[in-house]
Design a protein around this motif. Structure first.
Motif, PDB file in Angstrom:
ATOM      1  N   VAL A  37       0.841  -1.206   0.000  1.00 16.18           N
ATOM      2  CA  VAL A  37       0.000   0.000   0.000  1.00 16.18           C
ATOM      3  C   VAL A  37       0.872   1.250   0.000  1.00 16.18           C
ATOM      4  O   VAL A  37       0.559   2.248  -0.658  1.00 16.18           O
ATOM      5  CB  VAL A  37      -0.964  -0.007   1.209  1.00 16.18           C
ATOM      6  N   ALA A  38       2.003   1.191   0.697  1.00 15.28           N
ATOM      7  CA  ALA A  38       2.921   2.330   0.785  1.00 15.28           C
ATOM      8  C   ALA A  38       3.746   2.520  -0.493  1.00 15.28           C
ATOM      9  O   ALA A  38       4.536   3.450  -0.578  1.00 15.28           O
ATOM     10  CB  ALA A  38       3.856   2.155   1.980  1.00 15.28           C
ATOM     11  N   GLY A  39       3.569   1.628  -1.485  1.00 16.63           N
ATOM     12  CA  GLY A  39       4.282   1.776  -2.752  1.00 16.63           C
ATOM     13  C   GLY A  39       5.640   1.126  -2.795  1.00 16.63           C
ATOM     14  O   GLY A  39       6.480   1.485  -3.618  1.00 16.63           O
ATOM     15  N   GLY A  40       5.870   0.165  -1.911  1.00 22.51           N
ATOM     16  CA  GLY A  40       7.158  -0.524  -1.887  1.00 22.51           C
ATOM     17  C   GLY A  40       7.409  -1.345  -3.139  1.00 22.51           C
ATOM     18  O   GLY A  40       6.492  -1.618  -3.917  1.00 22.51           O
ATOM     19  N   LEU A  41       8.670  -1.722  -3.334  1.00 22.50           N
ATOM     20  CA  LEU A  41       9.021  -2.578  -4.462  1.00 22.50           C
ATOM     21  C   LEU A  41       8.411  -3.957  -4.286  1.00 22.50           C
ATOM     22  O   LEU A  41       8.292  -4.464  -3.167  1.00 22.50           O
ATOM     23  CB  LEU A  41      10.541  -2.708  -4.586  1.00 22.50           C
ATOM     24  N   ARG A  42       8.051  -4.572  -5.383  1.00 17.59           N
ATOM     25  CA  ARG A  42       7.537  -5.941  -5.329  1.00 17.59           C
ATOM     26  C   ARG A  42       8.661  -6.881  -4.909  1.00 17.59           C
ATOM     27  O   ARG A  42       9.804  -6.695  -5.309  1.00 17.59           O
ATOM     28  CB  ARG A  42       6.971  -6.336  -6.682  1.00 17.59           C
ATOM     29  N   GLN A  43       8.322  -7.859  -4.112  1.00 19.50           N
ATOM     30  CA  GLN A  43       9.298  -8.803  -3.589  1.00 19.50           C
ATOM     31  C   GLN A  43       8.998 -10.208  -4.122  1.00 19.50           C
ATOM     32  O   GLN A  43       7.840 -10.535  -4.379  1.00 19.50           O
ATOM     33  CB  GLN A  43       9.252  -8.813  -2.060  1.00 19.50           C
ATOM     34  N   PRO A  44      10.037 -11.040  -4.247  1.00 16.31           N
ATOM     35  CA  PRO A  44       9.809 -12.419  -4.684  1.00 16.31           C
ATOM     36  C   PRO A  44       8.827 -13.124  -3.747  1.00 16.31           C
ATOM     37  O   PRO A  44       8.832 -12.890  -2.544  1.00 16.31           O
ATOM     38  CB  PRO A  44      11.194 -13.069  -4.598  1.00 16.31           C
ATOM     39  N   GLN A  45       7.993 -13.934  -4.318  1.00 15.49           N
ATOM     40  CA  GLN A  45       7.045 -14.765  -3.580  1.00 15.49           C
ATOM     41  C   GLN A  45       5.916 -13.968  -2.923  1.00 15.49           C
ATOM     42  O   GLN A  45       5.179 -14.513  -2.114  1.00 15.49           O
ATOM     43  CB  GLN A  45       7.756 -15.620  -2.529  1.00 15.49           C
ATOM     44  N   MET A  46       5.780 -12.680  -3.234  1.00 17.99           N
ATOM     45  CA  MET A  46       4.743 -11.854  -2.624  1.00 17.99           C
ATOM     46  C   MET A  46       3.697 -11.479  -3.665  1.00 17.99           C
ATOM     47  O   MET A  46       4.015 -11.200  -4.816  1.00 17.99           O
ATOM     48  CB  MET A  46       5.342 -10.578  -2.037  1.00 17.99           C
ATOM     49  N   GLY A  47       2.466 -11.440  -3.224  1.00 18.89           N
ATOM     50  CA  GLY A  47       1.373 -11.049  -4.104  1.00 18.89           C
ATOM     51  C   GLY A  47       0.255 -10.421  -3.307  1.00 18.89           C
ATOM     52  O   GLY A  47       0.382 -10.163  -2.105  1.00 18.89           O
ATOM     53  N   VAL A  48      -0.861 -10.198  -3.975  1.00 18.88           N
ATOM     54  CA  VAL A  48      -2.036  -9.573  -3.372  1.00 18.88           C
ATOM     55  C   VAL A  48      -3.196 -10.537  -3.460  1.00 18.88           C
ATOM     56  O   VAL A  48      -3.446 -11.133  -4.516  1.00 18.88           O
ATOM     57  CB  VAL A  48      -2.380  -8.266  -4.116  1.00 18.88           C
ATOM     58  N   GLU A  49      -3.918 -10.707  -2.368  1.00 20.93           N
ATOM     59  CA  GLU A  49      -5.123 -11.533  -2.357  1.00 20.93           C
ATOM     60  C   GLU A  49      -6.163 -10.838  -3.216  1.00 20.93           C
ATOM     61  O   GLU A  49      -6.426  -9.657  -3.051  1.00 20.93           O
ATOM     62  CB  GLU A  49      -5.617 -11.709  -0.910  1.00 20.93           C
ATOM     63  N   ALA A  50      -6.728 -11.558  -4.167  1.00 26.55           N
ATOM     64  CA  ALA A  50      -7.666 -10.942  -5.104  1.00 26.55           C
ATOM     65  C   ALA A  50      -9.042 -11.593  -5.081  1.00 26.55           C
ATOM     66  O   ALA A  50      -9.843 -11.366  -5.973  1.00 26.55           O
ATOM     67  CB  ALA A  50      -7.080 -10.998  -6.508  1.00 26.55           C
ATOM     68  N   GLY A  51      -9.327 -12.401  -4.091  1.00 24.80           N
ATOM     69  CA  GLY A  51     -10.654 -12.994  -3.963  1.00 24.80           C
ATOM     70  C   GLY A  51     -10.725 -14.391  -4.553  1.00 24.80           C
ATOM     71  O   GLY A  51      -9.998 -14.740  -5.464  1.00 24.80           O
ATOM     72  N   LEU A  52     -11.618 -15.171  -4.012  1.00 23.03           N
ATOM     73  CA  LEU A  52     -11.795 -16.544  -4.464  1.00 23.03           C
ATOM     74  C   LEU A  52     -13.246 -16.918  -4.247  1.00 23.03           C
ATOM     75  O   LEU A  52     -13.827 -16.637  -3.191  1.00 23.03           O
ATOM     76  CB  LEU A  52     -10.877 -17.476  -3.670  1.00 23.03           C
ATOM     77  N   PHE A  53     -13.844 -17.532  -5.250  1.00 23.84           N
ATOM     78  CA  PHE A  53     -15.231 -17.964  -5.159  1.00 23.84           C
ATOM     79  C   PHE A  53     -15.310 -19.475  -5.318  1.00 23.84           C
ATOM     80  O   PHE A  53     -14.604 -20.039  -6.153  1.00 23.84           O
ATOM     81  CB  PHE A  53     -16.069 -17.357  -6.293  1.00 23.84           C
ATOM     82  N   ALA A  54     -16.158 -20.086  -4.538  1.00 22.33           N
ATOM     83  CA  ALA A  54     -16.542 -21.472  -4.791  1.00 22.33           C
ATOM     84  C   ALA A  54     -17.896 -21.374  -5.463  1.00 22.33           C
ATOM     85  O   ALA A  54     -18.808 -20.744  -4.936  1.00 22.33           O
ATOM     86  CB  ALA A  54     -16.642 -22.254  -3.487  1.00 22.33           C
ATOM     87  N   CYS A  55     -18.022 -21.939  -6.660  1.00 18.45           N
ATOM     88  CA  CYS A  55     -19.278 -21.758  -7.388  1.00 18.45           C
ATOM     89  C   CYS A  55     -19.643 -23.018  -8.169  1.00 18.45           C
ATOM     90  O   CYS A  55     -18.824 -23.890  -8.402  1.00 18.45           O
ATOM     91  CB  CYS A  55     -19.179 -20.560  -8.321  1.00 18.45           C
ATOM     92  N   THR A  56     -20.906 -23.046  -8.576  1.00 18.82           N
ATOM     93  CA  THR A  56     -21.397 -24.143  -9.405  1.00 18.82           C
ATOM     94  C   THR A  56     -21.323 -23.714 -10.868  1.00 18.82           C
ATOM     95  O   THR A  56     -20.964 -22.583 -11.189  1.00 18.82           O
ATOM     96  CB  THR A  56     -22.860 -24.466  -9.047  1.00 18.82           C
ATOM     97  N   SER A  57     -21.721 -24.595 -11.729  1.00 11.81           N
ATOM     98  CA  SER A  57     -21.717 -24.285 -13.160  1.00 11.81           C
ATOM     99  C   SER A  57     -22.716 -23.190 -13.516  1.00 11.81           C
ATOM    100  O   SER A  57     -22.628 -22.605 -14.598  1.00 11.81           O
ATOM    101  CB  SER A  57     -22.007 -25.542 -13.967  1.00 11.81           C
ATOM    102  N   GLN A  58     -23.635 -22.859 -12.594  1.00  5.42           N
ATOM    103  CA  GLN A  58     -24.605 -21.790 -12.860  1.00  5.42           C
ATOM    104  C   GLN A  58     -23.906 -20.469 -13.187  1.00  5.42           C
ATOM    105  O   GLN A  58     -24.388 -19.712 -14.026  1.00  5.42           O
ATOM    106  CB  GLN A  58     -25.527 -21.569 -11.659  1.00  5.42           C
ATOM    107  N   VAL A  59     -22.798 -20.180 -12.524  1.00  2.00           N
ATOM    108  CA  VAL A  59     -22.084 -18.927 -12.778  1.00  2.00           C
ATOM    109  C   VAL A  59     -21.573 -18.909 -14.217  1.00  2.00           C
ATOM    110  O   VAL A  59     -21.724 -17.911 -14.926  1.00  2.00           O
ATOM    111  CB  VAL A  59     -20.921 -18.725 -11.784  1.00  2.00           C
ATOM    112  N   PHE A  60     -21.005 -20.007 -14.681  1.00  2.00           N
ATOM    113  CA  PHE A  60     -20.470 -20.067 -16.039  1.00  2.00           C
ATOM    114  C   PHE A  60     -21.598 -20.029 -17.073  1.00  2.00           C
ATOM    115  O   PHE A  60     -21.463 -19.406 -18.126  1.00  2.00           O
ATOM    116  CB  PHE A  60     -19.585 -21.299 -16.202  1.00  2.00           C
TER     117      PHE A  60
END
Length: 90
Positions: A37-60
């Motif tokens: 958030v403070a604008g630091g350099l990206r580091q190896p093995q680091m990322g941002v959580e971007a959400g995850l859904f468990a869904c049925t085929s209805q979504v597709f």
């Protein structure tokens, strides 16, 4: 992974640290996200959580239907339609 600085992340960003082989998450927290958030350099093995859904085929199926009627649509559009029909729970 890019080595550029992080930019434009909200204060609620959750950082994710992966194992060296990049096969598993080893840590997950807002504390990890603070340097991003403070604008630091990206580091190896680091990322941002971007959400995850468990869904049925209805979504597709709904996404396929939206693609026939709209040029631009999102997964949120599909989930909102399903929620209005009572097919979504948390």
């Amino acid at each position: 992974f890019s080595r550029d600085k992080w930019a434009g992340l909200p204060a609620t960003t959750v950082g994710v640290k992966c194992t060296q082989d990049m096969q598993r998450v080893s840590d997950l927290s807002r504390a990890l996200g603070k340097p991003m958030v403070a604008g630091g350099l990206r580091q190896p093995q680091m990322g941002v959580e971007a959400g995850l859904f468990a869904c049925t085929s209805q979504v597709f199926e709904r996404l396929a239907a939206l693609s026939k009627s709209q040029e631009y649509y999102t997964i949120t559009d599909a989930i909102q339609e399903l929620a209005h029909e009572g097919h979504v729970s948390s």
